[in-house]
Enzyme design. Sequence first.
Site, PDB file in Angstrom:
ATOM      1  N   SER A   1      40.587  32.538  42.296  1.00  0.00           N
ATOM      2  CA  SER A   1      40.268  32.725  40.874  1.00  0.00           C
ATOM      3  C   SER A   1      40.228  31.397  40.116  1.00  0.00           C
ATOM      4  O   SER A   1      41.032  30.490  40.386  1.00  0.00           O
ATOM      5  CB  SER A   1      41.335  33.621  40.236  1.00  0.00           C
ATOM      6  OG  SER A   1      41.230  33.596  38.828  1.00  0.00           O
TER       7      SER A   1
ATOM      8  N   HIS B   1      36.580  45.557  37.439  1.00  0.00           N
ATOM      9  CA  HIS B   1      37.717  44.655  37.215  1.00  0.00           C
ATOM     10  C   HIS B   1      39.046  45.412  37.400  1.00  0.00           C
ATOM     11  O   HIS B   1      40.018  45.151  36.695  1.00  0.00           O
ATOM     12  CB  HIS B   1      37.622  44.062  35.808  1.00  0.00           C
ATOM     13  CG  HIS B   1      38.006  42.606  35.708  1.00  0.00           C
ATOM     14  ND1 HIS B   1      37.099  41.600  35.520  1.00  0.00           N
ATOM     15  CD2 HIS B   1      39.212  41.988  35.745  1.00  0.00           C
ATOM     16  CE1 HIS B   1      37.725  40.437  35.436  1.00  0.00           C
ATOM     17  NE2 HIS B   1      39.018  40.644  35.578  1.00  0.00           N
TER      18      HIS B   1
ATOM     19  N   ASP C   1      34.928  47.047  44.830  1.00  0.00           N
ATOM     20  CA  ASP C   1      36.395  47.053  44.779  1.00  0.00           C
ATOM     21  C   ASP C   1      36.889  48.104  43.795  1.00  0.00           C
ATOM     22  O   ASP C   1      36.103  48.779  43.135  1.00  0.00           O
ATOM     23  CB  ASP C   1      36.962  45.657  44.464  1.00  0.00           C
ATOM     24  CG  ASP C   1      36.716  45.189  43.025  1.00  0.00           C
ATOM     25  OD1 ASP C   1      36.411  46.028  42.145  1.00  0.00           O
ATOM     26  OD2 ASP C   1      36.837  43.967  42.789  1.00  0.00           O
TER      27      ASP C   1
ATOM     28  N   ARG D   1      45.011  44.415  43.822  1.00  0.00           N
ATOM     29  CA  ARG D   1      46.462  44.459  43.575  1.00  0.00           C
ATOM     30  C   ARG D   1      47.329  44.588  44.826  1.00  0.00           C
ATOM     31  O   ARG D   1      48.412  43.969  44.869  1.00  0.00           O
ATOM     32  CB  ARG D   1      46.790  45.604  42.610  1.00  0.00           C
ATOM     33  CG  ARG D   1      46.254  45.390  41.183  1.00  0.00           C
ATOM     34  CD  ARG D   1      46.597  46.583  40.327  1.00  0.00           C
ATOM     35  NE  ARG D   1      46.066  46.513  38.969  1.00  0.00           N
ATOM     36  CZ  ARG D   1      44.846  46.913  38.620  1.00  0.00           C
ATOM     37  NH1 ARG D   1      44.004  47.388  39.520  1.00  0.00           N
ATOM     38  NH2 ARG D   1      44.462  46.836  37.363  1.00  0.00           N
TER      39      ARG D   1
ATOM     40  N   THR E   1      31.938  36.067  37.566  1.00  0.00           N
ATOM     41  CA  THR E   1      32.417  37.310  36.965  1.00  0.00           C
ATOM     42  C   THR E   1      31.640  37.589  35.685  1.00  0.00           C
ATOM     43  O   THR E   1      31.612  36.760  34.772  1.00  0.00           O
ATOM     44  CB  THR E   1      33.932  37.216  36.697  1.00  0.00           C
ATOM     45  OG1 THR E   1      34.568  37.018  37.961  1.00  0.00           O
ATOM     46  CG2 THR E   1      34.472  38.484  36.048  1.00  0.00           C
TER      47      THR E   1
ATOM     48  N   ARG F   1      44.695  44.960  27.014  1.00  0.00           N
ATOM     49  CA  ARG F   1      45.817  45.412  27.849  1.00  0.00           C
ATOM     50  C   ARG F   1      47.036  45.533  26.942  1.00  0.00           C
ATOM     51  O   ARG F   1      47.623  44.526  26.539  1.00  0.00           O
ATOM     52  CB  ARG F   1      46.074  44.415  28.975  1.00  0.00           C
ATOM     53  CG  ARG F   1      44.780  43.764  29.489  1.00  0.00           C
ATOM     54  CD  ARG F   1      44.415  44.038  30.874  1.00  0.00           C
ATOM     55  NE  ARG F   1      43.084  43.513  31.155  1.00  0.00           N
ATOM     56  CZ  ARG F   1      42.828  42.295  31.659  1.00  0.00           C
ATOM     57  NH1 ARG F   1      43.821  41.469  31.960  1.00  0.00           N
ATOM     58  NH2 ARG F   1      41.588  41.918  31.895  1.00  0.00           N
TER      59      ARG F   1
ATOM     60  N   ALA G   1      44.128  36.264  39.070  1.00  0.00           N
ATOM     61  CA  ALA G   1      44.758  35.159  38.355  1.00  0.00           C
ATOM     62  C   ALA G   1      46.268  35.112  38.631  1.00  0.00           C
ATOM     63  O   ALA G   1      46.853  36.102  39.082  1.00  0.00           O
ATOM     64  CB  ALA G   1      44.530  35.352  36.855  1.00  0.00           C
TER      65      ALA G   1
ATOM     66  N   LYS H   1      29.921  39.483  39.987  1.00  0.00           N
ATOM     67  CA  LYS H   1      31.041  40.428  40.120  1.00  0.00           C
ATOM     68  C   LYS H   1      31.196  41.217  38.828  1.00  0.00           C
ATOM     69  O   LYS H   1      31.368  40.635  37.750  1.00  0.00           O
ATOM     70  CB  LYS H   1      32.335  39.675  40.421  1.00  0.00           C
ATOM     71  CG  LYS H   1      33.574  40.553  40.462  1.00  0.00           C
ATOM     72  CD  LYS H   1      34.762  39.798  41.013  1.00  0.00           C
ATOM     73  CE  LYS H   1      35.995  40.666  41.064  1.00  0.00           C
ATOM     74  NZ  LYS H   1      36.640  40.832  39.765  1.00  0.00           N
TER      75      LYS H   1
ATOM     76  N   ARG I   1      40.413  47.001  34.196  1.00  0.00           N
ATOM     77  CA  ARG I   1      41.082  46.135  33.211  1.00  0.00           C
ATOM     78  C   ARG I   1      40.173  45.711  32.071  1.00  0.00           C
ATOM     79  O   ARG I   1      40.603  44.994  31.179  1.00  0.00           O
ATOM     80  CB  ARG I   1      41.627  44.884  33.925  1.00  0.00           C
ATOM     81  CG  ARG I   1      42.746  45.213  34.874  1.00  0.00           C
ATOM     82  CD  ARG I   1      42.980  44.093  35.879  1.00  0.00           C
ATOM     83  NE  ARG I   1      43.641  42.918  35.375  1.00  0.00           N
ATOM     84  CZ  ARG I   1      44.941  42.780  35.211  1.00  0.00           C
ATOM     85  NH1 ARG I   1      45.746  43.793  35.481  1.00  0.00           N
ATOM     86  NH2 ARG I   1      45.457  41.650  34.793  1.00  0.00           N
TER      87      ARG I   1
ATOM     88  N   TYR J   1      34.806  31.802  36.049  1.00  0.00           N
ATOM     89  CA  TYR J   1      34.671  32.256  34.670  1.00  0.00           C
ATOM     90  C   TYR J   1      33.894  31.165  33.948  1.00  0.00           C
ATOM     91  O   TYR J   1      34.285  29.996  33.985  1.00  0.00           O
ATOM     92  CB  TYR J   1      36.047  32.416  34.019  1.00  0.00           C
ATOM     93  CG  TYR J   1      36.730  33.732  34.301  1.00  0.00           C
ATOM     94  CD1 TYR J   1      36.077  34.946  34.081  1.00  0.00           C
ATOM     95  CD2 TYR J   1      38.036  33.763  34.775  1.00  0.00           C
ATOM     96  CE1 TYR J   1      36.717  36.156  34.328  1.00  0.00           C
ATOM     97  CE2 TYR J   1      38.682  34.969  35.024  1.00  0.00           C
ATOM     98  CZ  TYR J   1      38.012  36.160  34.795  1.00  0.00           C
ATOM     99  OH  TYR J   1      38.639  37.349  35.039  1.00  0.00           O
TER     100      TYR J   1
HETATM  101  C1  FMN Z   1      46.424  40.788  38.049  1.00  0.00           C
HETATM  102  C2  FMN Z   1      44.944  40.745  38.197  1.00  0.00           C
HETATM  103  C3  FMN Z   1      44.262  39.563  37.912  1.00  0.00           C
HETATM  104  C4  FMN Z   1      42.877  39.507  38.053  1.00  0.00           C
HETATM  105  N1  FMN Z   1      42.229  38.319  37.838  1.00  0.00           N
HETATM  106  C5  FMN Z   1      40.898  38.243  38.025  1.00  0.00           C
HETATM  107  C6  FMN Z   1      40.220  36.997  37.877  1.00  0.00           C
HETATM  108  O1  FMN Z   1      40.823  35.986  37.594  1.00  0.00           O
HETATM  109  N2  FMN Z   1      38.879  37.002  38.058  1.00  0.00           N
HETATM  110  C7  FMN Z   1      38.178  38.133  38.396  1.00  0.00           C
HETATM  111  O2  FMN Z   1      36.956  38.080  38.555  1.00  0.00           O
HETATM  112  N3  FMN Z   1      38.809  39.307  38.577  1.00  0.00           N
HETATM  113  C8  FMN Z   1      40.143  39.391  38.408  1.00  0.00           C
HETATM  114  N4  FMN Z   1      40.782  40.583  38.622  1.00  0.00           N
HETATM  115  C9  FMN Z   1      40.027  41.756  39.117  1.00  0.00           C
HETATM  116  C10 FMN Z   1      40.033  41.790  40.658  1.00  0.00           C
HETATM  117  O3  FMN Z   1      39.264  40.755  41.186  1.00  0.00           O
HETATM  118  C11 FMN Z   1      39.480  43.118  41.216  1.00  0.00           C
HETATM  119  O4  FMN Z   1      38.200  43.349  40.653  1.00  0.00           O
HETATM  120  C12 FMN Z   1      40.376  44.336  40.967  1.00  0.00           C
HETATM  121  O5  FMN Z   1      41.725  43.987  40.951  1.00  0.00           O
HETATM  122  C13 FMN Z   1      40.117  45.364  42.069  1.00  0.00           C
HETATM  123  O6  FMN Z   1      40.855  46.490  41.873  1.00  0.00           O
HETATM  124  P1  FMN Z   1      42.245  46.836  42.648  1.00  0.00           P
HETATM  125  O7  FMN Z   1      43.267  45.923  42.054  1.00  0.00           O
HETATM  126  O8  FMN Z   1      42.457  48.257  42.282  1.00  0.00           O
HETATM  127  O9  FMN Z   1      42.037  46.610  44.132  1.00  0.00           O
HETATM  128  C14 FMN Z   1      42.170  40.661  38.476  1.00  0.00           C
HETATM  129  C15 FMN Z   1      42.856  41.829  38.750  1.00  0.00           C
HETATM  130  C16 FMN Z   1      44.228  41.878  38.624  1.00  0.00           C
HETATM  131  C17 FMN Z   1      44.948  43.155  38.971  1.00  0.00           C
END
Ligand code: FMN
Length: 373
Positions: free
Chosen positions: A108, A272, A303, A327, A156, A165, A81, A248, A275, A130
């Site tokens: 996203s 995620h 991931d 990231r 997702t 968070r 996002a 996902k 997160r 979403y």
């Molecule tokens: C800042 C941020 C925003 C994210 N936004 C989404 C999102 O909008 N939709 C989603 O399915 N996953 C989201 N994710 C999860 C990522 O798609 C992914 O699963 C995760 O970042 C992978 O881990 P890594 O950051 O360690 O590579 C987000 C992750 C981060 C760090």
Amino acid sequence: MPKSLLTIADYRKAARKILPRMAWDYFRSGADAQTLLKRNRAGWDAMELRPRVLVDVSNIDTSTTVLGLNLPFPALIAPMAYQKLAHKDGEIALARAAAASDVPYIVSTMATTGLEEIAKVPGPKWFQLYCHKDRAITQDLVQRAEAAGYTALVVTVDAPVLGRRIADERNSFELPKGMTRANLDRYSLSSVEGKTSRKAVLSPRPSTLKAMEGSHLSELFRTRQDASLNWRDIAWLRSLTDLPILLKGVLRADDATRASDAGCAGVIVSNHGGRQCDAALSTARALPEIAAAVGGKLAVLVDGAIEWGTDILRALALGADAVLIGRPMLWGLAVGGEQGVRDVLDLYRSDFVRAMQLCGCANVGTCTELAGG
Ligand SMILES: Cc1cc2nc3c(=O)[nH]c(=O)nc-3n(C[C@H](O)[C@H](O)[C@H](O)COP(=O)(O)O)c2cc1C
């Protein structure tokens, strides 16, 4: 590439210096006590490879295919996002860098640029969905993505509610003025928010904010996203579109088998990026049982803390078809916009080439032989 930026950790440190505190905290944070952030990394570190020797690796082939897409190496860009928080050019810079490297980009729902505008940048793209409480919005998003040329839908499923968070709560995280959830701008909020007024959600006064449980973001999530999402909705989504659907956020073999039974084309083994549920399994630990259950039938992606070429190799050895990078793309974006992302993708690719050569893999198909540590 400057000598100070040789690893993903270097990019992370450089991004931290550049990004405003609220953006850095939002990008970097995990949920709750943030143990899974560390365990995702530790999961890969614990996996040892069995390199093969005396293989001619002078000319190797890093390419592969996933759901008919040709990948120059087994990696895609994870949906994330609010990319304009990292750089003013946000999603467009990332899409351009992805296209220049031929790496598929997953856009996203919560992008700060509209999905149609991003789709104008050439290059393979999937759309992450979403599911909204208001199914008319969900349906419209799916149809817009299909019409704009996205070639798969990533649904997702690990976010019925938003993980907690803490840093975002402390910062009262919200998007800066002028930045919006561009894909959602056109939909009226009133139909989905029940008693919470548009004003309260979008521009809370301190008293309103205090009353909210969690950050601005979790309030938005609660009012819009659908905590009732279940397997029947996956059947409904399938009835809406011919696009292949990937789920996902799958961490269990029985859920992966169910995804297969439900007609999905793939699963993304993900928590995620730590997160959502902080106590969840690390992805390196979840992957083998899922690959054993559905590998070969479904595309299996993974991931979470993929930082080295050897991590991609580890994922393939454990049965994944490819990885998603999260990231580190944002760190590249913050440091150098489009060029920064290109540099980070080059770093992954060259690192993966070296990892394959050091382990005696002349092509991606042979990477599965490295497991056993
Ligand atoms: C800042 C941020 C925003 C994210 N936004 C989404 C999102 O909008 N939709 C989603 O399915 N996953 C989201 N994710 C999860 C990522 O798609 C992914 O699963 C995760 O970042 C992978 O881990 P890594 O950051 O360690 O590579 C987000 C992750 C981060 C760090």
